[in-house]
Design a protein around this motif. Structure first.
Motif, PDB file in Angstrom:
ATOM      1  N   LYS A   1      43.972 -58.343  -6.694  1.00 24.10           N
ATOM      2  CA  LYS A   1      43.410 -59.280  -5.721  1.00 24.10           C
ATOM      3  C   LYS A   1      42.398 -60.176  -6.425  1.00 24.10           C
ATOM      4  O   LYS A   1      41.589 -59.715  -7.203  1.00 24.10           O
ATOM      5  CB  LYS A   1      42.716 -58.493  -4.600  1.00 24.10           C
ATOM      6  CG  LYS A   1      42.142 -59.332  -3.488  1.00 24.10           C
ATOM      7  CD  LYS A   1      43.216 -59.776  -2.566  1.00 24.10           C
ATOM      8  CE  LYS A   1      42.624 -60.449  -1.334  1.00 24.10           C
ATOM      9  NZ  LYS A   1      43.650 -60.973  -0.483  1.00 24.10           N
ATOM     10  N   GLU A   2      42.472 -61.479  -6.152  1.00 29.99           N
ATOM     11  CA  GLU A   2      41.483 -62.439  -6.656  1.00 29.99           C
ATOM     12  C   GLU A   2      40.310 -62.455  -5.689  1.00 29.99           C
ATOM     13  O   GLU A   2      40.503 -62.622  -4.479  1.00 29.99           O
ATOM     14  CB  GLU A   2      42.077 -63.842  -6.740  1.00 29.99           C
ATOM     15  CG  GLU A   2      43.103 -64.024  -7.826  1.00 29.99           C
ATOM     16  CD  GLU A   2      42.477 -64.211  -9.196  1.00 29.99           C
ATOM     17  OE1 GLU A   2      41.357 -64.751  -9.283  1.00 29.99           O
ATOM     18  OE2 GLU A   2      43.131 -63.807 -10.176  1.00 29.99           O
TER      19      GLU A   2
ATOM     20  N   SER B 190      35.554 -66.579  -9.939  1.00 29.70           N
ATOM     21  CA  SER B 190      36.713 -65.793  -9.548  1.00 29.70           C
ATOM     22  C   SER B 190      36.934 -64.661 -10.547  1.00 29.70           C
ATOM     23  O   SER B 190      36.764 -64.827 -11.745  1.00 29.70           O
ATOM     24  CB  SER B 190      37.938 -66.701  -9.511  1.00 29.70           C
ATOM     25  OG  SER B 190      39.081 -65.960  -9.201  1.00 29.70           O
TER      26      SER B 190
ATOM     27  N   GLU C  65      39.472 -60.796 -10.990  1.00 29.46           N
ATOM     28  CA  GLU C  65      40.584 -59.997 -10.505  1.00 29.46           C
ATOM     29  C   GLU C  65      40.138 -58.552 -10.347  1.00 29.46           C
ATOM     30  O   GLU C  65      39.497 -58.005 -11.234  1.00 29.46           O
ATOM     31  CB  GLU C  65      41.693 -60.029 -11.561  1.00 29.46           C
ATOM     32  CG  GLU C  65      42.982 -60.513 -11.093  1.00 29.46           C
ATOM     33  CD  GLU C  65      44.013 -60.505 -12.220  1.00 29.46           C
ATOM     34  OE1 GLU C  65      45.021 -61.144 -11.989  1.00 29.46           O
ATOM     35  OE2 GLU C  65      43.826 -59.895 -13.277  1.00 29.46           O
TER      36      GLU C  65
ATOM     37  N   GLN D 221      43.393 -53.442  -6.386  1.00 31.26           N
ATOM     38  CA  GLN D 221      43.324 -52.879  -5.034  1.00 31.26           C
ATOM     39  C   GLN D 221      43.833 -51.437  -5.029  1.00 31.26           C
ATOM     40  O   GLN D 221      43.256 -50.574  -4.399  1.00 31.26           O
ATOM     41  CB  GLN D 221      44.169 -53.699  -4.062  1.00 31.26           C
ATOM     42  CG  GLN D 221      43.654 -55.082  -3.793  1.00 31.26           C
ATOM     43  CD  GLN D 221      42.399 -55.070  -2.974  1.00 31.26           C
ATOM     44  OE1 GLN D 221      41.312 -54.968  -3.518  1.00 31.26           O
ATOM     45  NE2 GLN D 221      42.528 -55.169  -1.687  1.00 31.26           N
TER      46      GLN D 221
ATOM     47  N   SER E  96      51.593 -57.930   0.428  1.00 31.09           N
ATOM     48  CA  SER E  96      50.924 -59.165   0.029  1.00 31.09           C
ATOM     49  C   SER E  96      49.796 -59.572   0.986  1.00 31.09           C
ATOM     50  O   SER E  96      49.060 -60.512   0.697  1.00 31.09           O
ATOM     51  CB  SER E  96      51.931 -60.303  -0.123  1.00 31.09           C
ATOM     52  OG  SER E  96      52.539 -60.595   1.107  1.00 31.09           O
TER      53      SER E  96
ATOM     54  N   ALA F 225      47.040 -57.757  -1.341  1.00 37.45           N
ATOM     55  CA  ALA F 225      46.957 -58.051  -2.771  1.00 37.45           C
ATOM     56  C   ALA F 225      47.623 -59.402  -3.035  1.00 37.45           C
ATOM     57  O   ALA F 225      48.493 -59.833  -2.288  1.00 37.45           O
ATOM     58  CB  ALA F 225      47.644 -56.956  -3.578  1.00 37.45           C
ATOM     59  N   ASP F 226      47.174 -60.052  -4.122  1.00 42.50           N
ATOM     60  CA  ASP F 226      47.721 -61.369  -4.453  1.00 42.50           C
ATOM     61  C   ASP F 226      48.928 -61.307  -5.380  1.00 42.50           C
ATOM     62  O   ASP F 226      49.828 -62.129  -5.289  1.00 42.50           O
ATOM     63  CB  ASP F 226      46.635 -62.236  -5.103  1.00 42.50           C
ATOM     64  CG  ASP F 226      45.513 -62.544  -4.132  1.00 42.50           C
ATOM     65  OD1 ASP F 226      45.802 -62.785  -2.943  1.00 42.50           O
ATOM     66  OD2 ASP F 226      44.347 -62.529  -4.555  1.00 42.50           O
ATOM     67  N   HIS F 227      48.924 -60.347  -6.293  1.00 39.34           N
ATOM     68  CA  HIS F 227      50.067 -60.196  -7.189  1.00 39.34           C
ATOM     69  C   HIS F 227      50.109 -58.772  -7.737  1.00 39.34           C
ATOM     70  O   HIS F 227      49.206 -57.979  -7.502  1.00 39.34           O
ATOM     71  CB  HIS F 227      50.052 -61.232  -8.316  1.00 39.34           C
ATOM     72  CG  HIS F 227      48.878 -61.115  -9.234  1.00 39.34           C
ATOM     73  ND1 HIS F 227      47.661 -61.677  -8.963  1.00 39.34           N
ATOM     74  CD2 HIS F 227      48.742 -60.495 -10.421  1.00 39.34           C
ATOM     75  CE1 HIS F 227      46.823 -61.414  -9.944  1.00 39.34           C
ATOM     76  NE2 HIS F 227      47.456 -60.695 -10.846  1.00 39.34           N
TER      77      HIS F 227
END
Length: 70
Positions: free
Chosen positions: A10-11, A19, A21, A24, A55, A58-60
């Protein structure tokens, strides 16, 4: 089968607006390849967090082989 570590990232913004990272959730599992590891981890993440869509949390995703040097 190969052992993988799958991290849900997650950013986030820090106090000074920078920013960064954060992880999570991390899942360790066995799979034939990285694609299978990713899908298994997504399924497990959703069960663990009681959601149908990873998603939203989490972002990726990062998938890495779990290397245990001897």
């Amino acid at each position: 089968m190969t052992r993988f570590i799958v991290r849900f990232m997650k950013e986030v913004l820090g106090e000074r607006g920078q920013s960064s990272e954060v992880c999570q959730t991390a899942v360790e599992l066995d799979a034939r390849d990285a694609e299978e590891a990713e899908q298994k981890a997504k399924d497990r993440f959703c069960r663990m967090h009681g959601t149908e869509e990873w998603s939203l949390h989490a972002d990726h995703i990062k998938v890495d082989p779990a290397d245990f040097p001897s």
